[in-house]
Design an enzyme around this catalytic site. Structure first.
Site, PDB file in Angstrom:
ATOM      1  N   ASP A  53      26.323   4.567 -13.556  1.00  0.00           N
ATOM      2  CA  ASP A  53      25.562   5.782 -13.264  1.00  0.00           C
ATOM      3  C   ASP A  53      26.005   6.586 -14.481  1.00  0.00           C
ATOM      4  OD1 ASP A  53      24.577   5.192 -10.828  1.00  0.00           O
ATOM      5  OD2 ASP A  53      26.331   6.028  -9.757  1.00  0.00           O
TER       6      ASP A  53
ATOM      7  N   ASP B 174      26.396  11.840 -15.479  1.00  0.00           N
ATOM      8  CA  ASP B 174      26.427  11.734 -14.164  1.00  0.00           C
ATOM      9  C   ASP B 174      27.944  12.760 -14.023  1.00  0.00           C
ATOM     10  OD1 ASP B 174      25.580  11.418 -11.600  1.00  0.00           O
ATOM     11  OD2 ASP B 174      26.970   9.751 -11.079  1.00  0.00           O
TER      12      ASP B 174
ATOM     13  N   ASP C  42      34.819  10.957 -10.685  1.00  0.00           N
ATOM     14  CA  ASP C  42      34.558  10.537  -9.364  1.00  0.00           C
ATOM     15  C   ASP C  42      35.354   9.832  -8.691  1.00  0.00           C
ATOM     16  OD1 ASP C  42      32.043  11.638  -9.987  1.00  0.00           O
ATOM     17  OD2 ASP C  42      30.688  10.013  -9.351  1.00  0.00           O
TER      18      ASP C  42
ATOM     19  N   ARG D  89      30.675  21.683  -8.801  1.00  0.00           N
ATOM     20  CA  ARG D  89      31.431  20.356  -8.418  1.00  0.00           C
ATOM     21  C   ARG D  89      32.860  20.519  -9.348  1.00  0.00           C
ATOM     22  NH1 ARG D  89      27.663  15.147  -7.803  1.00  0.00           N
ATOM     23  NH2 ARG D  89      26.239  16.163  -6.229  1.00  0.00           N
TER      24      ARG D  89
END
Length: 400
Positions: free
Chosen positions: A197, A221, A225, A277
């Site tokens: 991604d 992206d 993560d 985020r």
């Protein structure tokens, strides 16, 4: 995705953090306050400006390069006990190329990280490594960029179903999607990997991961993560800039296995061009401690699926727009549900009208949660605690 509920009202059910609410002040002024008039990164402790508990463990030692593996003893929070490549050989990256992801050349970074034994990986010289495919890292590795200027671009790092990884001192930027294909990921033959991604660092199904003193920016992206049963992760002393969706903790609302996730974000700087985020959380237990938020676009801290979020001693400087003063965004739930989520604020400093709308109650911590907490300093101390976030310019024989 369900509707977004941006909370801009107050009721008796919630507690607004007011430990320290002040107008915006320049970061340079605050550094002057805490360094006795010297806002440079050096000038304390005889030339070493280490101020937080992680940096104090190693940065003031002029012989850090003689015992690089001592860094592992400095892991804090839920990643405490992560040893990386400790006890293993030193592997020196001499070749910045990445021409063949299936059969990496000796001396390349890829040829080191896939090996099935502990390795402490360092770099012979400054280099820019343009990855042609995701860099899949095997267990028991340290990637130690100290003493060299190391940039990772092209595509990102993958930590997949492994344990015991330290990533230190890398500048990861301009990460793009990778096409997938045959990629070396162990001592065995290469395996088929799917398209990525475009994450800077993707941590999946892995445990005991420490990311420290990295600079991350400009990906397609996420920058980091952490998903799918990953746990015991500490992200510390990093600098994030110029990115839309930065740190994702929990894959999506269908992955309840992330309820056991434990992550610390400590002593990081979220700087210019950061939108949202920082992090975005689901299900698990998250300590966000002594970070410096120099603004945001949409929100700073967000979440769904009832995560526990403890915001402790952070410095939140809100954007100028009145509609963007809220630190937090709760999604995919009605008010009746999310007001029960334990999102707590303690010792935070709120600047330029920033609002932290707390919910729930102070949770009773499990022994595992309590054991991974990093002691929070007051939010006013954050400029000092984070003044060296990101990649350090370390020189052998000198304090870093």
């Amino acid at each position: 995705m369900g509707k977004l509920y941006l909370v801009v009202f107050f009721t008796f059910s919630f507690v607004i953090s007011v430990q320290s609410v002040r107008p915006a002040a320049s970061l340079d002024d605050e550094l002057l306050q805490f360094s006795g008039g010297n806002s440079t990164r050096r000038g304390l402790q005889g030339g070493c400006s280490a101020t937080n508990i992680i940096d104090k463990c190693w940065r003031c030692k002029p012989d850090w390069d003689k015992d690089r593996q001592a860094l592992a003893k400095c892991a804090a929070g839920f990643a405490k006990g992560t040893t990386g490549g400790s006890g293993g050989e030193t592997y020196i990256v001499t070749d910045p190329s990445d021409a063949d992801a299936a059969n990496p050349a000796p001396g390349t970074l890829r040829a080191g990280v896939v090996q099935g034994k502990p390795l402490w990986i360092t770099f012979e010289k400054d280099m820019v490594i343009t990855l042609t495919q995701e860099l899949v890292i095997n267990s028991d590795k340290t990637i130690d960029g100290r003493g060299a200027k190391v940039e990772i671009t092209g595509t990102g790092l993958t930590i997949f179903n492994v344990k015991n990884i330290i990533i230190h001192g890398l500048n990861i930027h301009d990460v793009k999607e990778a096409p997938g294909g045959m990629i070396k990921n162990s001592d065995g033959p290469p395996g088929k990997r799917e398209k990525t991604d475009g994450d800077g660092i993707c941590i999946t199904g892995s445990t005991k991961i420490w990311i420290d003193h990295c600079s991350l920016s400009k990906g397609v992206d996420g920058l980091i993560d952490v998903t799918l049963k990953s746990t015991d992760v500490t992200i510390s002393n990093c600098k994030f800039t110029n990115h839309h969706k930065l740190v994702l903790l929990g894959a999506d609302n269908s992955h309840a296995e992330d309820k056991d996730m434990r992550v610390n974000l400590a002593f990081n700087v979220f700087g210019e061009g950061c939108d949202q985020r920082m992090p975005r959380c689901r299900f698990g237990f998250f300590q966000i401690v002594n970070n410096n938020y120099e603004g945001w676009g949409t929100y700073a801290i967000g979440g769904s699926a009832a995560p526990t979020i403890l915001s402790q001693g952070n410095r939140f400087s809100a954007p100028a727009e009145a509609i963007k003063k809220n630190v937090c965004l709760r999604t995919d739930a009605q008010e009746e549900e999310w007001k029960k989520w334990n999102w707590r604020s303690e010792k935070d400093t709120l600047l330029n009208g920033a609002i932290f709308l707390a919910s729930g109650v102070d949770p009773q911590l499990t022994p595992e949660q309590q054991g991974g907490m990093i002691a929070a300093e007051p939010g006013e101390s954050v400029p000092q605690l984070t003044n060296a976030a990101g990649v350090l310019a370390c020189v052998a024989g000198q304090p870093c």
